[in-house]
Design a protein around this motif. Structure first.
Motif, PDB file in Angstrom:
ATOM      1  N   PRO A  87      12.602   6.709  -0.790  1.00 28.48           N
ATOM      2  CA  PRO A  87      11.921   7.124   0.444  1.00 28.48           C
ATOM      3  C   PRO A  87      10.897   6.111   0.933  1.00 28.48           C
ATOM      4  CG  PRO A  87      12.073   8.954  -1.080  1.00 28.48           C
ATOM      5  CD  PRO A  87      12.516   7.752  -1.831  1.00 28.48           C
ATOM      6  N   ALA A  88      10.123   5.541   0.010  1.00 31.00           N
ATOM      7  CA  ALA A  88       9.132   4.538   0.409  1.00 31.00           C
ATOM      8  C   ALA A  88       9.804   3.281   0.916  1.00 31.00           C
ATOM      9  CB  ALA A  88       8.223   4.207  -0.773  1.00 31.00           C
ATOM     10  N   LEU A  89      10.870   2.851   0.262  1.00 28.94           N
ATOM     11  CA  LEU A  89      11.572   1.646   0.695  1.00 28.94           C
ATOM     12  C   LEU A  89      12.194   1.829   2.075  1.00 28.94           C
ATOM     13  CD1 LEU A  89      13.301   0.615  -2.667  1.00 28.94           C
ATOM     14  CD2 LEU A  89      11.221  -0.330  -1.649  1.00 28.94           C
ATOM     15  N   MET A  90      12.763   3.008   2.321  1.00 32.55           N
ATOM     16  CA  MET A  90      13.342   3.272   3.634  1.00 32.55           C
ATOM     17  C   MET A  90      12.266   3.308   4.710  1.00 32.55           C
ATOM     18  SD  MET A  90      16.605   3.421   3.288  1.00 32.55           S
ATOM     19  CE  MET A  90      17.006   4.093   4.891  1.00 32.55           C
ATOM     20  N   THR A  91      11.146   3.928   4.404  1.00 35.30           N
ATOM     21  CA  THR A  91      10.044   3.992   5.367  1.00 35.30           C
ATOM     22  C   THR A  91       9.526   2.605   5.696  1.00 35.30           C
ATOM     23  OG1 THR A  91       9.414   6.161   4.513  1.00 35.30           O
ATOM     24  CG2 THR A  91       7.773   4.971   5.794  1.00 35.30           C
ATOM     25  N   LEU A  94       0.824  -1.207   0.000  1.00 30.96           N
ATOM     26  CA  LEU A  94       0.000   0.000   0.000  1.00 30.96           C
ATOM     27  C   LEU A  94       0.862   1.262   0.000  1.00 30.96           C
ATOM     28  CD1 LEU A  94      -2.782   1.341   0.237  1.00 30.96           C
ATOM     29  CD2 LEU A  94      -2.577   1.124   2.721  1.00 30.96           C
ATOM     30  N   ILE A  95       1.953   1.260   0.744  1.00 31.91           N
ATOM     31  CA  ILE A  95       2.828   2.435   0.809  1.00 31.91           C
ATOM     32  C   ILE A  95       3.614   2.603  -0.489  1.00 31.91           C
ATOM     33  CG2 ILE A  95       4.801   3.450   2.003  1.00 31.91           C
ATOM     34  CD1 ILE A  95       3.811   2.094   4.554  1.00 31.91           C
ATOM     35  N   ILE A  96       4.189   1.507  -0.979  1.00 34.81           N
ATOM     36  CA  ILE A  96       5.052   1.600  -2.155  1.00 34.81           C
ATOM     37  C   ILE A  96       4.248   1.909  -3.412  1.00 34.81           C
ATOM     38  CG2 ILE A  96       6.715   0.348  -3.576  1.00 34.81           C
ATOM     39  CD1 ILE A  96       7.546  -1.197  -1.102  1.00 34.81           C
ATOM     40  N   VAL A  97       3.036   1.394  -3.515  1.00 33.79           N
ATOM     41  CA  VAL A  97       2.202   1.659  -4.696  1.00 33.79           C
ATOM     42  C   VAL A  97       1.977   3.155  -4.887  1.00 33.79           C
ATOM     43  CG1 VAL A  97      -0.195   1.531  -5.488  1.00 33.79           C
ATOM     44  CG2 VAL A  97       1.034  -0.548  -4.945  1.00 33.79           C
ATOM     45  N   ASN A  98       1.738   3.867  -3.796  1.00 38.86           N
ATOM     46  CA  ASN A  98       1.499   5.311  -3.905  1.00 38.86           C
ATOM     47  C   ASN A  98       2.723   6.050  -4.428  1.00 38.86           C
ATOM     48  OD1 ASN A  98      -1.143   5.143  -2.909  1.00 38.86           O
ATOM     49  ND2 ASN A  98      -0.418   5.131  -0.802  1.00 38.86           N
ATOM     50  N   ASP A 148       3.378   7.911  -8.531  1.00 41.69           N
ATOM     51  CA  ASP A 148       3.809   9.301  -8.729  1.00 41.69           C
ATOM     52  C   ASP A 148       4.952   9.438  -9.721  1.00 41.69           C
ATOM     53  OD1 ASP A 148       1.910  10.165  -6.969  1.00 41.69           O
ATOM     54  OD2 ASP A 148       3.246  10.166  -5.235  1.00 41.69           O
ATOM     55  N   ILE A 149       5.532   8.328 -10.167  1.00 41.77           N
ATOM     56  CA  ILE A 149       6.595   8.399 -11.161  1.00 41.77           C
ATOM     57  C   ILE A 149       5.984   8.774 -12.509  1.00 41.77           C
ATOM     58  CG2 ILE A 149       8.432   7.125 -12.334  1.00 41.77           C
ATOM     59  CD1 ILE A 149       8.651   5.341  -9.899  1.00 41.77           C
ATOM     60  N   PRO A 150       6.465   9.816 -13.171  1.00 41.90           N
ATOM     61  CA  PRO A 150       5.859  10.228 -14.453  1.00 41.90           C
ATOM     62  C   PRO A 150       5.892   9.109 -15.485  1.00 41.90           C
ATOM     63  CG  PRO A 150       7.343  11.923 -13.621  1.00 41.90           C
ATOM     64  CD  PRO A 150       7.544  10.720 -12.747  1.00 41.90           C
ATOM     65  N   ALA A 151       4.801   8.972 -16.209  1.00 43.92           N
ATOM     66  CA  ALA A 151       4.717   7.927 -17.238  1.00 43.92           C
ATOM     67  C   ALA A 151       5.708   8.169 -18.366  1.00 43.92           C
ATOM     68  CB  ALA A 151       3.291   7.860 -17.781  1.00 43.92           C
ATOM     69  N   GLU A 152       6.104   9.446 -18.568  1.00 43.03           N
ATOM     70  CA  GLU A 152       7.063   9.737 -19.630  1.00 43.03           C
ATOM     71  C   GLU A 152       8.408   9.064 -19.396  1.00 43.03           C
ATOM     72  OE1 GLU A 152       5.302  11.867 -18.004  1.00 43.03           O
ATOM     73  OE2 GLU A 152       3.928  12.767 -19.482  1.00 43.03           O
ATOM     74  N   LEU A 153       8.782   8.896 -18.116  1.00 43.33           N
ATOM     75  CA  LEU A 153      10.054   8.238 -17.821  1.00 43.33           C
ATOM     76  C   LEU A 153      10.011   6.767 -18.216  1.00 43.33           C
ATOM     77  CD1 LEU A 153      10.883   9.826 -14.333  1.00 43.33           C
ATOM     78  CD2 LEU A 153      11.722  10.487 -16.594  1.00 43.33           C
ATOM     79  N   PHE A 154       8.882   6.116 -17.977  1.00 42.66           N
ATOM     80  CA  PHE A 154       8.749   4.723 -18.399  1.00 42.66           C
ATOM     81  C   PHE A 154       8.804   4.611 -19.922  1.00 42.66           C
ATOM     82  CE2 PHE A 154       6.711   4.727 -14.212  1.00 42.66           C
ATOM     83  CZ  PHE A 154       7.274   3.603 -13.634  1.00 42.66           C
ATOM     84  N   GLU A 155       8.091   5.495 -20.599  1.00 43.79           N
ATOM     85  CA  GLU A 155       8.081   5.440 -22.062  1.00 43.79           C
ATOM     86  C   GLU A 155       9.455   5.742 -22.642  1.00 43.79           C
ATOM     87  OE1 GLU A 155       5.620   4.287 -23.666  1.00 43.79           O
ATOM     88  OE2 GLU A 155       4.333   4.160 -21.884  1.00 43.79           O
ATOM     89  N   SER A 156      10.189   6.642 -22.014  1.00 45.08           N
ATOM     90  CA  SER A 156      11.523   6.973 -22.501  1.00 45.08           C
ATOM     91  C   SER A 156      12.463   5.779 -22.392  1.00 45.08           C
ATOM     92  CB  SER A 156      12.082   8.158 -21.712  1.00 45.08           C
ATOM     93  OG  SER A 156      13.409   8.437 -22.104  1.00 45.08           O
TER      94      SER A 156
END
Length: 304
Positions: A222-226, A184-188, A192-200
């Protein structure tokens, strides 16, 4: 240049005549409204701080007392003759063996939880079919199931698998119960990672594993550390699973080792609290270091 003053009944207007003959009004600085201090909130904050600090203070000062000193003096006043005998007795009582068991269980659990939760979160966010959302719904059901309600089925399953009284009996159930909240934490964060980065990265020929390792992991630090710090705290301080799923002294972890200082009619309070202090120090250090990286990760993109 001349200056003339136009007096009003309130004596509040003043004009300055410039060489061009145009009057320039005198702009007064806006006065900020006075803010009244919230006395009730301040008192409540100090009371809450006292509620938190007082037990920690009592644990620390009692760990340096003798049993006789604890019974004869004010427990909230530090001892005039502090001693390290309680810590020596705890260390001589196989403390490092119990400490090693706790380290193995915590590291193994957290490592598997982070790996599985990250991959599941990536699939849930990037899946184009309905399978990702269905998987997410099923995983979230685990949050609604309390651990205490499943202890009997877990005990039976561990016995049938032949893992009773082993460290695996502590690692596997805690992995299962830690995954829902971690996902639940990591999914959020992954969303938030821009889709353009995946497409690039896809246009550059990157596969799923490369995208996961080179893009999702750095962006989700940050999510992994939390998640890692929170789950480490839960596993390190866990008492129910070690109590039910282990029996022998060889696989005992630190929370369960506190029973070593309890007799039939009395309990060695200073030695018990000395063991609490020793067991809390490593995790406190790890939390302080991890908190610094969490703050750095959360504020990394604000200056761009």
């Amino acid at each position: 240049m001349s200056i003339e003053t136009v007096k009003t009944p309130e004596r509040a207007a003043e004009k300055v005549v410039t060489p061009a003959g145009r009057p320039t009004p005198n702009r007064r600085k806006a006065r900020k409204p006075t803010e009244r201090p919230n006395v009730l909130a301040g008192i409540s904050g100090w009371l809450w701080l006292a509620v938190i600090i007082l037990p920690i203070y009592f644990i620390v000062i009692t760990a340096f007392r003798d049993r006789s000193d604890l019974a004869q003096s004010n427990p909230l006043v530090p001892s005039t003759e502090p001693t390290l005998g309680n810590f020596v007795r705890v260390i001589e009582n196989d403390f490092f063996h119990f400490f090693l068991n706790s380290v193995i269980v915590t590291l193994a659990t957290v490592a598997v939880v982070l790996a599985v939760s990250l991959m599941a979160s990536y699939y849930i966010v990037r899946s184009v079919s309905a399978g990702g959302q269905r998987l997410f719904s099923v995983i979230l059901l685990g949050i609604a199931i309390p651990v205490q309600a499943t202890i009997i089925p877990v005990y039976y399953l561990i016995r049938q698998l032949g893992l009773y009284d082993t460290l695996w009996a502590l690692i596997l159930p805690q992995i299962a119960f830690a995954i829902p909240l971690s996902v639940l934490i990591i999914v959020n964060f992954v969303r938030d990672i821009p889709a353009e980065l995946f497409e690039s990265m896809r246009m550059d020929g990157a596969g799923e594993w490369k995208i996961l390792w080179n893009l999702v992991v750095p962006m989700s630090i940050p999510a992994l550390m939390t998640v890692g710090i929170y789950q480490a705290l839960q596993v390190w301080n866990g008492f129910l699973f070690p109590l039910i799923l282990t029996q022998s002294r060889d696989v005992r972890v630190l929370p369960l080792s506190l029973w070593e200082y309890q007799g039939q009619f009395a309990i060695d309070v200073p030695a018990t609290l000395a063991a609490v202090v020793l067991s809390a120090v490593p995790l406190l250090v790890a939390y302080i270091l991890g908190r610094r990286y969490i703050v750095a990760g959360l504020t990394a993109g604000f200056g761009k």
